[in-house]
Design a protein around this motif. Structure first.
Motif, short mmCIF file in Angstrom:
data_model
loop_
_atom_site.label_atom_id
_atom_site.label_comp_id
_atom_site.label_asym_id
_atom_site.label_seq_id
_atom_site.Cartn_x
_atom_site.Cartn_y
_atom_site.Cartn_z
N TYR A 106 0.82 -1.21 0.00
CA TYR A 106 0.00 0.00 0.00
C TYR A 106 0.86 1.26 0.00
O TYR A 106 0.62 2.19 -0.78
CB TYR A 106 -0.92 0.00 1.21
CG TYR A 106 -1.64 1.31 1.44
CD1 TYR A 106 -2.77 1.64 0.69
CD2 TYR A 106 -1.18 2.23 2.39
CE1 TYR A 106 -3.43 2.84 0.88
CE2 TYR A 106 -1.82 3.44 2.58
CZ TYR A 106 -2.95 3.74 1.82
OH TYR A 106 -3.58 4.95 2.01
N ASP A 140 -4.90 -5.25 -4.31
CA ASP A 140 -5.80 -5.20 -3.15
C ASP A 140 -5.81 -3.81 -2.51
O ASP A 140 -6.74 -3.48 -1.76
CB ASP A 140 -5.36 -6.23 -2.10
CG ASP A 140 -5.57 -7.66 -2.56
OD1 ASP A 140 -6.36 -7.88 -3.50
OD2 ASP A 140 -4.94 -8.57 -1.97
N SER A 141 -4.78 -3.01 -2.77
CA SER A 141 -4.67 -1.68 -2.17
C SER A 141 -5.11 -0.55 -3.10
O SER A 141 -5.27 0.59 -2.66
CB SER A 141 -3.21 -1.41 -1.75
OG SER A 141 -2.75 -2.38 -0.85
N ASP A 144 -8.08 1.71 -2.17
CA ASP A 144 -7.76 2.56 -1.02
C ASP A 144 -6.86 3.71 -1.43
O ASP A 144 -7.03 4.85 -0.95
CB ASP A 144 -7.07 1.74 0.08
CG ASP A 144 -8.00 0.73 0.74
OD1 ASP A 144 -9.23 0.97 0.75
OD2 ASP A 144 -7.50 -0.29 1.23
N ARG A 147 -8.88 6.36 -3.28
CA ARG A 147 -9.66 7.16 -2.33
C ARG A 147 -8.77 8.13 -1.57
O ARG A 147 -9.14 9.30 -1.36
CB ARG A 147 -10.40 6.24 -1.37
CG ARG A 147 -11.38 5.30 -2.06
CD ARG A 147 -12.08 4.38 -1.07
NE ARG A 147 -13.16 5.05 -0.38
CZ ARG A 147 -13.92 4.48 0.55
NH1 ARG A 147 -13.68 3.21 0.91
NH2 ARG A 147 -14.91 5.13 1.13
N GLU A 148 -7.61 7.67 -1.17
CA GLU A 148 -6.68 8.52 -0.42
C GLU A 148 -6.24 9.72 -1.27
O GLU A 148 -6.08 10.83 -0.75
CB GLU A 148 -5.46 7.71 0.00
CG GLU A 148 -4.39 8.48 0.75
CD GLU A 148 -4.83 8.94 2.14
OE1 GLU A 148 -4.24 9.91 2.66
OE2 GLU A 148 -5.77 8.32 2.69
N ALA A 168 -16.53 -0.60 -1.45
CA ALA A 168 -15.46 -1.05 -0.56
C ALA A 168 -16.11 -1.73 0.64
O ALA A 168 -16.81 -1.08 1.41
CB ALA A 168 -14.59 0.12 -0.11
N GLN A 169 -15.91 -3.04 0.74
CA GLN A 169 -16.54 -3.81 1.81
C GLN A 169 -18.05 -3.60 1.82
O GLN A 169 -18.68 -3.48 2.88
CB GLN A 169 -15.95 -3.42 3.18
CG GLN A 169 -14.44 -3.57 3.28
CD GLN A 169 -13.98 -5.01 3.10
OE1 GLN A 169 -14.62 -5.94 3.57
NE2 GLN A 169 -12.85 -5.18 2.42
N THR A 173 -18.52 4.06 -2.50
CA THR A 173 -17.35 4.93 -2.41
C THR A 173 -17.54 6.25 -3.14
O THR A 173 -16.77 7.19 -2.93
CB THR A 173 -16.12 4.23 -3.03
OG1 THR A 173 -16.34 4.05 -4.44
CG2 THR A 173 -15.85 2.89 -2.36
#
Length: 279
Positions: A106, A140-141, A144, A147-148, A168-169, A173
């Motif tokens: 990540y 997988d990252s 994220d 979004r960051e 996401a989960q 998003t």
């Protein structure tokens, strides 16, 4: 996503067309430490010959496009990104050096993509709002990281023909996915590697028919026709004529919205419907 709302395209259009170019040039070779003159020359063709041809073609057909460019390409030739922006095209993120995201953690992925955003922002004068991961390699990252970095859309995944919202989960998003597909990419048909089994297997004229059928199907459905190309692949004479004939075909329809990925993402984002996540 309210798909009915998303298909009410601006300007009374029935369908949307998205042209995109991944301006990789030498970076896939540089990433792997392959710096032979032959490898470098093949990549250089993209910016030296193909990009000017492509920009001229897009201007003739008044077709805005999206250019996804690794930051290393932008740093090697600081005139390239401004040329795209000045011509009215979108400039978007395509990694640092066409890295393989699934080989990064990540922190590494965030660092490289964050620096790439900064380079493109500085050169284009506008902060990029979208990303296409190199080789569509989505780790997988990656979500994220997107979004960051505050990006609005991605164009690397293949779960639909039409734009959709990434979760996401199970949670919404707000990030729009503009799907790609190998069918609508020039590389699988036209790439060549003389030391491997990779050989061009589809004549350009046959590829034209495939892409025309893809467009016609999208138009009939009132949906999106999205196309991914690479300057160093599509930009040769016998291949660029195919893109021109495709644009001629598309321009026979007066109710088609030819736009950038960013503009389409803006439109779709405005029509997102809050998702019920309680069930």
């Amino acid at each position: 996503m309210d798909t009915d709302a998303a298909k009410r395209w601006p300007q009374g259009a029935k369908s949307a067309v998205l042209l995109s170019f991944d301006s990789d040039h030498e970076t896939p070779s540089l990433r792997d430490g392959e710096t032979s003159p032959g490898k470098m020359a093949a990549g250089e063709y993209g910016i030296r010959v193909a990009v000017p041809r492509i920009l001229g073609l897009l201007q003739r057909y008044q077709a805005p496009a999206s250019f996804y460019i690794p930051a290393v390409c932008a740093l090697l030739r600081p005139h390239e990104v401004p040329a795209y922006a000045e011509a009215g095209h979108e400039v978007a993120v395509h990694g640092w050096i066409h890295e393989r995201n699934t080989q990064l953690n990540y922190e590494q992925e965030l660092d490289l993509l964050g620096r790439a955003v900064d380079v493109l922002h500085k050169q284009a004068g506008v902060r990029p709002t979208g990303i296409r991961t190199p080789s569509w390699d989505f780790s997988d990252s990656t979500l994220d990281v997107i979004r960051e970095l505050g990006l609005m859309y991605d164009s690397s995944l293949m779960a639909d023909d039409e734009p959709y919202e990434l979760l996401a989960q199970g949670e919404a998003t707000g990030i729009v996915e503009i799907p790609v597909e190998w069918i609508r990419d020039d590389a699988p048909y036209l790439m060549m590697d003389r030391f491997a089994s990779l050989r061009p297997y589809t004549p350009p004229r046959e590829l034209l028919q495939i892409w025309k059928d893809e467009f016609d199907g999208a138009y009939a459905a009132g949906g999106v026709f999205q196309l991914t190309m690479h300057p160093h692949i599509i930009g040769h004479r016998s291949r660029l004529v195919v893109l021109e004939e495709l644009l001629q075909h598309i321009r026979t329809f007066d109710d088609v919205w030819v736009t950038t990925h960013a503009e389409l993402a803006n439109h779709v984002s405005a029509n997102l419907t809050p998702r019920d996540t309680t069930s």
